[in-house]
Design an enzyme around this catalytic site. Structure first.
Site, mmCIF file in Angstrom:
data_model
loop_
_atom_site.group_PDB
_atom_site.id
_atom_site.type_symbol
_atom_site.label_atom_id
_atom_site.label_comp_id
_atom_site.label_asym_id
_atom_site.label_seq_id
_atom_site.Cartn_x
_atom_site.Cartn_y
_atom_site.Cartn_z
ATOM 1 N N CYS A 2 -29.870 -57.504 -158.603
ATOM 2 C CA CYS A 2 -29.419 -56.100 -158.544
ATOM 3 C C CYS A 2 -27.973 -55.985 -159.013
ATOM 4 C CB CYS A 2 -29.479 -55.593 -157.106
ATOM 5 S SG CYS A 2 -31.092 -55.737 -156.366
ATOM 6 N N ARG A 27 -27.877 -58.497 -165.707
ATOM 7 C CA ARG A 27 -28.212 -59.203 -164.457
ATOM 8 C C ARG A 27 -29.717 -59.205 -164.225
ATOM 9 N NH1 ARG A 27 -23.808 -59.608 -160.997
ATOM 10 N NH2 ARG A 27 -25.094 -59.473 -159.146
ATOM 11 N N TRP A 73 -33.465 -55.271 -158.838
ATOM 12 C CA TRP A 73 -34.371 -56.389 -159.142
ATOM 13 C C TRP A 73 -35.187 -56.566 -157.869
ATOM 14 C CZ3 TRP A 73 -35.234 -61.505 -157.463
ATOM 15 C CH2 TRP A 73 -35.978 -62.280 -158.339
ATOM 16 N N ASN A 99 -27.388 -54.781 -152.582
ATOM 17 C CA ASN A 99 -27.813 -55.990 -153.282
ATOM 18 C C ASN A 99 -27.897 -57.068 -152.209
ATOM 19 O OD1 ASN A 99 -28.379 -58.060 -155.000
ATOM 20 N ND2 ASN A 99 -26.381 -58.088 -156.035
ATOM 21 N N GLY A 100 -29.035 -57.781 -152.163
ATOM 22 C CA GLY A 100 -29.179 -58.844 -151.157
ATOM 23 C C GLY A 100 -30.518 -58.710 -150.444
ATOM 24 N N GLU A 485 -34.728 -78.568 -171.119
ATOM 25 C CA GLU A 485 -34.120 -77.277 -171.473
ATOM 26 C C GLU A 485 -34.955 -76.551 -172.530
ATOM 27 O OE1 GLU A 485 -32.095 -75.387 -170.226
ATOM 28 O OE2 GLU A 485 -31.464 -74.031 -171.819
ATOM 29 N N LYS A 489 -36.551 -72.845 -171.896
ATOM 30 C CA LYS A 489 -36.318 -71.728 -172.821
ATOM 31 C C LYS A 489 -37.640 -71.102 -173.247
ATOM 32 C CE LYS A 489 -32.636 -70.858 -172.478
ATOM 33 N NZ LYS A 489 -32.300 -71.690 -171.400
ATOM 34 N N GLU A 492 -39.545 -69.349 -170.284
ATOM 35 C CA GLU A 492 -38.921 -68.189 -169.624
ATOM 36 C C GLU A 492 -38.864 -66.958 -170.536
ATOM 37 O OE1 GLU A 492 -34.819 -68.279 -168.442
ATOM 38 O OE2 GLU A 492 -34.307 -69.704 -169.995
ATOM 39 N N HIS A 508 -47.922 -92.569 -168.676
ATOM 40 C CA HIS A 508 -48.177 -92.657 -167.226
ATOM 41 C C HIS A 508 -48.899 -91.417 -166.710
ATOM 42 C CE1 HIS A 508 -45.756 -96.297 -167.075
ATOM 43 N NE2 HIS A 508 -44.885 -95.667 -167.855
ATOM 44 N N LYS A 607 -30.471 -62.409 -164.631
ATOM 45 C CA LYS A 607 -29.432 -63.260 -165.218
ATOM 46 C C LYS A 607 -28.645 -63.994 -164.136
ATOM 47 C CE LYS A 607 -26.883 -65.029 -168.397
ATOM 48 N NZ LYS A 607 -27.484 -66.063 -169.279
HETATM 49 C C1 AGP Z 1 -31.359 -70.096 -167.906
HETATM 50 O O1 AGP Z 1 -31.965 -69.831 -169.163
HETATM 51 C C2 AGP Z 1 -32.013 -69.370 -166.804
HETATM 52 N N1 AGP Z 1 -31.922 -67.977 -167.032
HETATM 53 C C3 AGP Z 1 -31.636 -69.808 -165.407
HETATM 54 O O2 AGP Z 1 -32.324 -71.009 -165.199
HETATM 55 C C4 AGP Z 1 -30.141 -70.045 -165.087
HETATM 56 O O3 AGP Z 1 -29.678 -71.171 -165.798
HETATM 57 C C5 AGP Z 1 -30.026 -70.341 -163.584
HETATM 58 O O4 AGP Z 1 -30.456 -69.207 -162.879
HETATM 59 C C6 AGP Z 1 -28.601 -70.705 -163.152
HETATM 60 O O5 AGP Z 1 -27.758 -69.625 -163.406
HETATM 61 P P1 AGP Z 1 -26.171 -69.882 -163.339
HETATM 62 O O6 AGP Z 1 -25.837 -70.865 -164.431
HETATM 63 O O7 AGP Z 1 -25.557 -68.535 -163.556
HETATM 64 O O8 AGP Z 1 -25.857 -70.450 -161.985
#
Ligand code: AGP
Length: 612
Positions: A2, A27, A73, A99-100, A485, A489, A492, A508, A607
């Protein structure tokens, strides 16, 4: 997560708040709303994007010197108009944005229901505003006292802005384990979840501390209290006016823009940290604590998601240069086990946003256990930065795409510079090697530009595989985290299921997954074990798997083994993850676009994950 934006002062608040919400869109959210005070309260909220809310309000009354805005959110209650914030008390007297997570909201809700209260939404936030209203009416309290009492009973996390329509000369702001900052200007206040929407109006801000609240009045006066109502003298912070460039600069998405600006962002990341003339790495925050780094027994790297992947790469680099054992932990796991932290241990939280709840909680645990804490974050003045002994900033500017790209390469790059610095202090690196890597770092932005030239080929590869349901990413050594990574990517932003594995692990178990439907990306830039990687690829090929290999320019590789080969410019092996991750960023982008996904705001994601 949020986003909160509020204004109280002499101007009309709505234009300020709606523009502020746009700066908080990164965000991640699913609905938005504003409440405007002008004698009476106007409330507009709906599921969807901020611009849809703006179009919805376009013909309505929007003047008023107090305005609260929110991008939601969803945590409790699905995304819809009713569950959007702001929420009102039953009488409509009190308005709140939150927010929370109110963890004991069910208990509070059944108590209020027993008192005859009814609810319009499924949210915990509406329970909070009703609970504040219950205190106010039951004990005939002013808003500030009603908020204070209510928060005293709340379990969970919150950043809130609350207003009383019967006393519209002020607002109450409060926070616990969720970010909230307010900016002070002549006779007015700007309130937000982070400094980005404020910094163009004022550079003087107060980051509320956990368990405190403040009353902000429309004559520019304010008071800050703890929950025992003791007045607090808050710390004023001066922030930089935001030079962040929020324009797309002709790109179709922030993610594509941020992928393509990595040469510039790595230059910014290294600015004043690479001294080519002297052949030195300059990190003053480390220099000021040389003894601690020189005598460190162990380094613990913490992070979530992509930041955790950067930490895994950091482990390889630090252990190969500094002769210090490195542990890497998901922040969310670290905080719930009993981590062994001894004197001279250094804990390094890595976080782009500097607000990730699990990383912040892990940092607080490390502080409680007496560790020296050194955070690597992007957002200046963020909560993680402010709760660490020292901080180094990524300096890549605001990252808006939910999928982290430029922040990731900057995290890895900063970890490399940090490792070089520590190795130099400890004397564990030969001077010639130290200077060689520094020169390679200096050349890296140019190699990033060169690597980005693979975009056309990567687009063709994406056109070939974007309809697949699964993909595998394999790497060895410090390219194993690059494989992780690349998989993150892809999943997500394109929603294709993908997994990253150490290449040698395939036999394995995972090799059972291989068939002609399974594209396998192999990051094979490790010169020292290239033959092993070729064997791994042969194992896949012989089972009809389709291989896309990322190899170093000029690296011999059997042509018949890979359906596609993406060439990565040669650099020092320790720096190759930065380059190898770029084609994988581009692949996920193209695959997502071909699948019609929203690459900047993928479904279900935010975000900055400020809830646990
Ligand atoms: C990254 O592509 C993701 N959106 C997510 O995994 C992000 O890296 C993770 O939430 C950590 O966020 P931060 O680096 O702001 O702590």
């Amino acid at each position: 997560m949020c986003g909160i934006m509020g204004y109280i002062g002499k101007k009309d608040g709505y234009p300020i708040v709606i523009e502020g919400l746009k700066k908080l869109e990164y965000r991640g959210y699913d609905s938005a709303g504003v409440a405007i005070m002008n004698g009476s309260l106007s409330l507009y909220k709906k599921q969807g994007k901020v611009r849809e809310l703006e179009n919805y309000i376009h013909t309505q009354k929007t003047n008023g010197n107090i305005a609260l805005g929110h991008t939601r959110w969803a945590t409790h209650g699905e995304p819809n108009d009713t569950n959007a914030h702001p929420h009102l008390s039953e009488t409509g007297r009190i308005a709140l944005v939150h927010n929370g997570i109110i963890e004991n909201y069910a208990t509070l809700k059944s108590f209020l229901t027993s008192k005859g209260y009814t609810f319009k939404s499924d949210t915990d936030s509406e329970v909070l505003v009703q609970y504040i209203a219950w205190y106010q009416s039951t004990y005939s309290l002013d808003l500030n006292e009603a908020v204070r009492r209510a928060l005293g009973d709340v379990e969970g996390t919150y950043a809130i802005v609350v207003l009383d329509t019967l006393k519209p000369n002020g607002v109450i702001v409060a926070k616990k384990d969720n970010p909230l900052v307010f900016g002070l200007n002549e006779g007015e206040f700007y309130i937000a979840s982070d400094a980005s929407p404020i910094s163009n109006f004022t550079q003087e801000v107060i980051y509320l501390k956990d368990g405190t609240y403040a009353e902000l009045f429309d004559n520019g006066t304010y008071e800050v209290y703890d929950l025992e109502k003791k007045s607090i003298d808050p710390e004023l912070t001066t922030i930089q006016s935001s030079k962040d460039n929020y324009s797309l600069d002709g790109y179709d998405s922030y993610m594509l823009k941020e992928i393509h600006e990595q040469a510039q962002t790595l230059e910014a990341n290294m600015e004043q940290r690479i001294d080519l003339e002297e052949g030195e790495i300059r990190i003053p925050e480390i220099d000021e604590h040389k003894r601690i780094f020189n005598s460190a027994n162990k380094i613990i790297l913490l992070g979530c998601g992509t930041s955790w992947h950067a930490a895994l790469i950091g482990k390889y680099i630090i252990e190969s240069l500094c002769d210090i054992p490195v542990e890497v932990d998901y922040a969310s796991e670290f905080r719930y086990r009993n981590p062994i932290i001894r004197e001279n241990d250094i804990v390094i939280p890595i976080s782009q946003s500097g607000e990730t709840a699990d990383t912040l909680a892990a940092l607080k645990l490390a502080n409680e256990k007496g560790a020296f804490t050194y955070s690597l974050v992007n957002t200046v003045g963020s909560t993680i930065a402010r709760n660490s002994d020292i901080v180094s900033y990524l300096k890549v500017g605001v990252e808006i795409g939910v999928a982290s790209t430029k922040a990731f390469t900057a995290q890895v790059n900063l970890l490399t510079m940090m490792a070089l610095k520590i190795a130099r202090i400890k004397g564990t690196i030969e001077l010639s090697k130290y200077k060689e890597i520094i020169n390679c770092l200096d050349a890296l932005p140019g190699l990033v530009e060169k690597t980005l030239e693979c975009n056309k080929l990567v687009k063709i590869i994406a056109e070939n595989y974007y309809k697949r349901d699964h993909a595998l990413f394999l790497g060895r050594g410090l390219n194993f985290p690059v494989a992780l990574e690349g998989a993150l990517k892809l999943k997500e932003i394109s929603y294709i299921h993908a997994e990253g594995y150490p290449a040698a692990e395939m036999k394995h178990g995972p090799i059972a997954l291989i068939d002609e439907q399974m594209p396998v990306f192999v990051i094979a830039t490790n010169r020292s074990i290239i033959q092993k990687l070729i064997s791994n690829v042969q194992e896949i090929k012989s089972r009809k798997g389709e291989v896309i290999v990322l190899k170093e320019e000029g690296q011999e590789f059997p042509n018949d083994l890979a359906s596609y080969a993406i060439e990565i410019p040669k650099t020092h092996e320790l720096l190759s993850p930065v380059l190898a991750s770029i084609p994988l960023q581009l692949f996920s982008y193209h695959a997502a676009k071909l699948r019609g996904c929203n690459v900047d705001q993928p479904r279900n994601l935010a975000k900055s994950v400020t809830v646990e």
